[in-house]
Motif scaffolding. Sequence first.
Motif, PDB file in Angstrom:
ATOM      1  N   LEU A 119       0.828  -1.207   0.000  1.00  0.00           N
ATOM      2  CA  LEU A 119       0.000   0.000   0.000  1.00  0.00           C
ATOM      3  C   LEU A 119       0.860   1.255   0.000  1.00  0.00           C
ATOM      4  O   LEU A 119       0.526   2.256  -0.645  1.00  0.00           O
ATOM      5  N   ALA A 120       1.986   1.200   0.719  1.00  0.00           N
ATOM      6  CA  ALA A 120       2.890   2.355   0.762  1.00  0.00           C
ATOM      7  C   ALA A 120       3.456   2.643  -0.627  1.00  0.00           C
ATOM      8  O   ALA A 120       3.543   3.803  -1.051  1.00  0.00           O
ATOM      9  N   LEU A 122       2.033   1.654  -3.502  1.00  0.00           N
ATOM     10  CA  LEU A 122       0.896   2.011  -4.348  1.00  0.00           C
ATOM     11  C   LEU A 122       0.570   3.492  -4.253  1.00  0.00           C
ATOM     12  O   LEU A 122       0.234   4.134  -5.256  1.00  0.00           O
ATOM     13  N   LEU A 123       0.692   4.064  -3.060  1.00  0.00           N
ATOM     14  CA  LEU A 123       0.330   5.456  -2.820  1.00  0.00           C
ATOM     15  C   LEU A 123       1.508   6.415  -2.943  1.00  0.00           C
ATOM     16  O   LEU A 123       1.360   7.606  -2.690  1.00  0.00           O
ATOM     17  N   SER A 124       2.671   5.885  -3.336  1.00  0.00           N
ATOM     18  CA  SER A 124       3.864   6.722  -3.443  1.00  0.00           C
ATOM     19  C   SER A 124       4.170   7.048  -4.892  1.00  0.00           C
ATOM     20  O   SER A 124       3.499   6.591  -5.816  1.00  0.00           O
ATOM     21  N   GLU A 125       5.219   7.838  -5.102  1.00  0.00           N
ATOM     22  CA  GLU A 125       5.649   8.174  -6.452  1.00  0.00           C
ATOM     23  C   GLU A 125       6.318   6.995  -7.149  1.00  0.00           C
ATOM     24  O   GLU A 125       6.570   7.042  -8.361  1.00  0.00           O
ATOM     25  N   SER A 127       4.985   4.063  -7.469  1.00  0.00           N
ATOM     26  CA  SER A 127       3.948   3.069  -7.746  1.00  0.00           C
ATOM     27  C   SER A 127       4.181   2.342  -9.066  1.00  0.00           C
ATOM     28  O   SER A 127       3.657   1.245  -9.281  1.00  0.00           O
ATOM     29  N   LEU A 182      -5.478  -0.814 -10.312  1.00  0.00           N
ATOM     30  CA  LEU A 182      -4.448  -1.197  -9.336  1.00  0.00           C
ATOM     31  C   LEU A 182      -3.208  -1.796  -9.986  1.00  0.00           C
ATOM     32  O   LEU A 182      -2.156  -1.892  -9.350  1.00  0.00           O
ATOM     33  N   LEU A 234      -0.426   8.514 -11.759  1.00  0.00           N
ATOM     34  CA  LEU A 234      -0.500   7.412 -10.796  1.00  0.00           C
ATOM     35  C   LEU A 234       0.731   6.512 -10.886  1.00  0.00           C
ATOM     36  O   LEU A 234       1.159   5.922  -9.890  1.00  0.00           O
TER      37      LEU A 234
END
Length: 405
Positions: A119-120, A122-125, A127, A182, A234
């Motif tokens: 998740l970290a 996925l939500l970071s630059e 990804s 995702l 994203l």
Amino acid sequence: MRLTDFKYLIYVPSFHGFATFLFFYICYFLGIIEYNNCDNYTHLIYITCIFFFLISSFLFVNRFKTRLQNTYVSNFTCNFYDSVTMRRYVYIFYAIGNLGFVLYLQKVISFFGGVSIFLAILLSEDSTQIRIESDNFSDSIGIQLSYFSWIAAAISLIVLRQSKNKKKYIALIVFTFLQNVLFIDRTRPMWIILTLLISVFPFSHRKISNVKVVLTTFFLGVGFYGLFSIIAVLAGKSLTEKQFKGWDISPSAQNFIYYGTSSFAYFNNMVENEEIDSFKLDRTVYPLLKITSSLGITDQPSSLVNDFYFIPSPTNVGTFLEPFYRDGGFLFVFFGMFFHSVILNALGVFFLKNANPFGLFAYANICYVNLMAFFTPKINNFPIWLFLTLGIYFMIYLKKKLKTN
């Protein structure tokens, strides 16, 4: 061919290939992004390909017009399947697809070391690492099963008019789309949206005009440019700094043009540096050889993930022509042009018969194969083989059912 019939070109799969291949080839030829010099012989191949797409489009347009006018006479009636049977297919395919997605997610989360780390990222630059590492699982059973939810989404959309509970099916379609976001991959969301829209497009042929086709194409192009940019953000790509040499255009436009033209530079580099001295079907029939190799009948086929070429920026896609060239050289490239224009057009006419939902989704994917011909081959991908196989099966099943009745 009358002027009012030009709208029917949009239903011909090869015309999709003509439109996108021509647009991005012109962008490549004009040098909007600066690449290594292109060989004249490679230019000739590209121009020949464009003519294959264009001529086959006009050869088949009347067949598509006749099929549409004879079959799609109303908004939609699914006479050959009752609602219970249709719902059963939708739920079964959604179940299979979501099982596959869970299996894939389990593998990816395990690879990254746990849910919190995944998740970290996925939500970071960073990804984009998820997409890069996903290539390691491209042949996994989870990935293959996940495509069944795409079929369920298409059937849901096609039969939406007959359903009393429309919100439920819309929710399932949206959920399928979000699942595929995702993957941090531009291709999957655009693939889903385009094939869903094309699946229901035949029912609108009586309502559209040449002007509406042009306007719809324009707004869809703008919409997908926006979607492309959103997914790029994203994926951690910078849309504020220019990354390539060439014309003075915005970073987001530059990124979009690079996406559409780098494949032409890759194929040219491949032609200049790779000599083909044998014939094989490693890449063009990859899904079949993957199955036979797992059964011990044939050797393992070559990976579809290509090595990167620096042109001068790195890329590893070479238009739909790449696997045909690497399997059989220039002669096989010309067969690839014939296959993507004439043979896929003939399949498209077949799949439009009787308004079969599975046939319509197969037809939509044939159009998508040619839409993406400028970028990468799709005809040798497992999901295309799955969608076309199921389309053929249900078309034959329908024919037998109609004879019985």
